[in-house]
Enzyme design. Sequence first.
Site, PDB file in Angstrom:
ATOM      1  N   TYR A  98      33.315  50.715  37.800  1.00 31.71           N
ATOM      2  CA  TYR A  98      34.170  51.863  37.531  1.00 31.71           C
ATOM      3  C   TYR A  98      33.373  53.025  36.949  1.00 31.71           C
ATOM      4  O   TYR A  98      33.710  54.192  37.166  1.00 31.71           O
ATOM      5  CB  TYR A  98      35.299  51.476  36.577  1.00 31.71           C
ATOM      6  CG  TYR A  98      36.425  50.720  37.247  1.00 31.71           C
ATOM      7  CD1 TYR A  98      37.474  51.394  37.859  1.00 31.71           C
ATOM      8  CD2 TYR A  98      36.437  49.327  37.274  1.00 31.71           C
ATOM      9  CE1 TYR A  98      38.506  50.709  38.476  1.00 31.71           C
ATOM     10  CE2 TYR A  98      37.461  48.630  37.883  1.00 31.71           C
ATOM     11  CZ  TYR A  98      38.498  49.328  38.488  1.00 31.71           C
ATOM     12  OH  TYR A  98      39.512  48.641  39.108  1.00 31.71           O
ATOM     13  N   GLU A 140      42.713  43.304  36.130  1.00 26.31           N
ATOM     14  CA  GLU A 140      41.718  42.495  36.837  1.00 26.31           C
ATOM     15  C   GLU A 140      41.101  41.441  35.928  1.00 26.31           C
ATOM     16  O   GLU A 140      40.837  40.312  36.368  1.00 26.31           O
ATOM     17  CB  GLU A 140      40.644  43.419  37.428  1.00 26.31           C
ATOM     18  CG  GLU A 140      41.174  44.243  38.603  1.00 26.31           C
ATOM     19  CD  GLU A 140      40.427  45.543  38.835  1.00 26.31           C
ATOM     20  OE1 GLU A 140      39.261  45.639  38.401  1.00 26.31           O
ATOM     21  OE2 GLU A 140      41.007  46.463  39.439  1.00 26.31           O
TER      22      GLU A 140
END
Length: 411
Positions: A98, A140
């Site tokens: 990310y 997640e």
Amino acid sequence: MLSEQSTPVVRATLPAVGAAIDEIAAVFYRKLFAAHPELLRDLFNRGNQANGQQRQALAGSIAAFAGTLLDHPDTRPDAMLARIAHKHASLGVTADQYKIVNEHLLAAIADVLGEAVTPQVADAWDEVYWLMANALIAVETRLYAEQGTPEGGTWRPMTVVARHEETPDAVSLALRPTDGTAAPAFRPGQYVSVQVELPDGARQIRQYSLSCAPGRPEWRITVKRVRAGDGPAGEVSSWLHERVRVGAVLTVSAPFGDLTLPAGDGPLLLASAGIGGTPMLAMLHHLVAGGSSRPVVVVHADRTPADHAHRDELRALVDELPQAALHLWYEEPGHPAPVPVPAPPAPSARVTVSAGRVDVSALPLPSDLTTYLCGPLPFMRTLRGALLDRGLSPQAIHYEVFGPDLWLGQS
């Protein structure tokens, strides 16, 4: 929740960002893959990058999330986030990736919008990004923990223990862990990712629904071969059709996906088209195994009876459910098959077979129906609209998309 200082900035700049989001996404991916070519080779779907669908999906998710922050500051689009998070977990995405995305996305926004991106604007959109990213990372992390795997460690070797040609373009593969143990449990409606090494060394990943009954010692996936037509032939589906036989070892993820069958006895509509019928098979197997008596309406559309994978299995499952009905639509019901196939059984009182496209206007559908859709986007959009016209609640209509979710923000 978006901060007080960033809210007016995002509100003022969202129209400009939204208008340029496709260009921003194109620049972002160009920068990302220039700096990290391994991501295109081993993580992102090269076909979806080539046809632009991945860029459209990114644009849709960012715009939808930013819009929700502004219009509903006390809520989050949890359904959208869950769908993305399940997909990411099935790909083995990790939190550090990310940071890479953030770097190149903000650089792309600055490149496209130029001087309009002041430090204040950059900070506000950085906040939007990390609100979304941190929410996804949290989901997640939980998904990995539920599977008992470390972050990104979703992969396991599985042996193909059976192969069956369902139609000329669909093959089912039964999979079992290479250590001989039973396949892990999954929830009906979930999918797995399959990673294959292609001749050029790329490790491409695709998702396939688990089309068997939960609780069996092996999993089953059904792969439709994507042939060249409007776009190139499917790299992974072609590889699986041409090269994988019994005894082959595949790299497969844990089961993921949030389109799963809930407990209860309320009425269901399971509507699918083409290979989208595979998650419905798992749901029906689960209902049969549990001796369910809940009302179930099954709708399936296909081009021809010969193209309908698991046609007889679907019919048999519906026959075993006392309050189930099956409605089939074939665009070309009399189309000759390229290879001999058994003739479809004669319709019964609980089975109808029609020519043309799906029409649910005359089906008896209770108002408290819970609906699951899977198939091509045009099919799902059309069917969803018809169900809304029938008075069904939007919250009661769930769907699954494989590949970039181009429906985000539009459903």
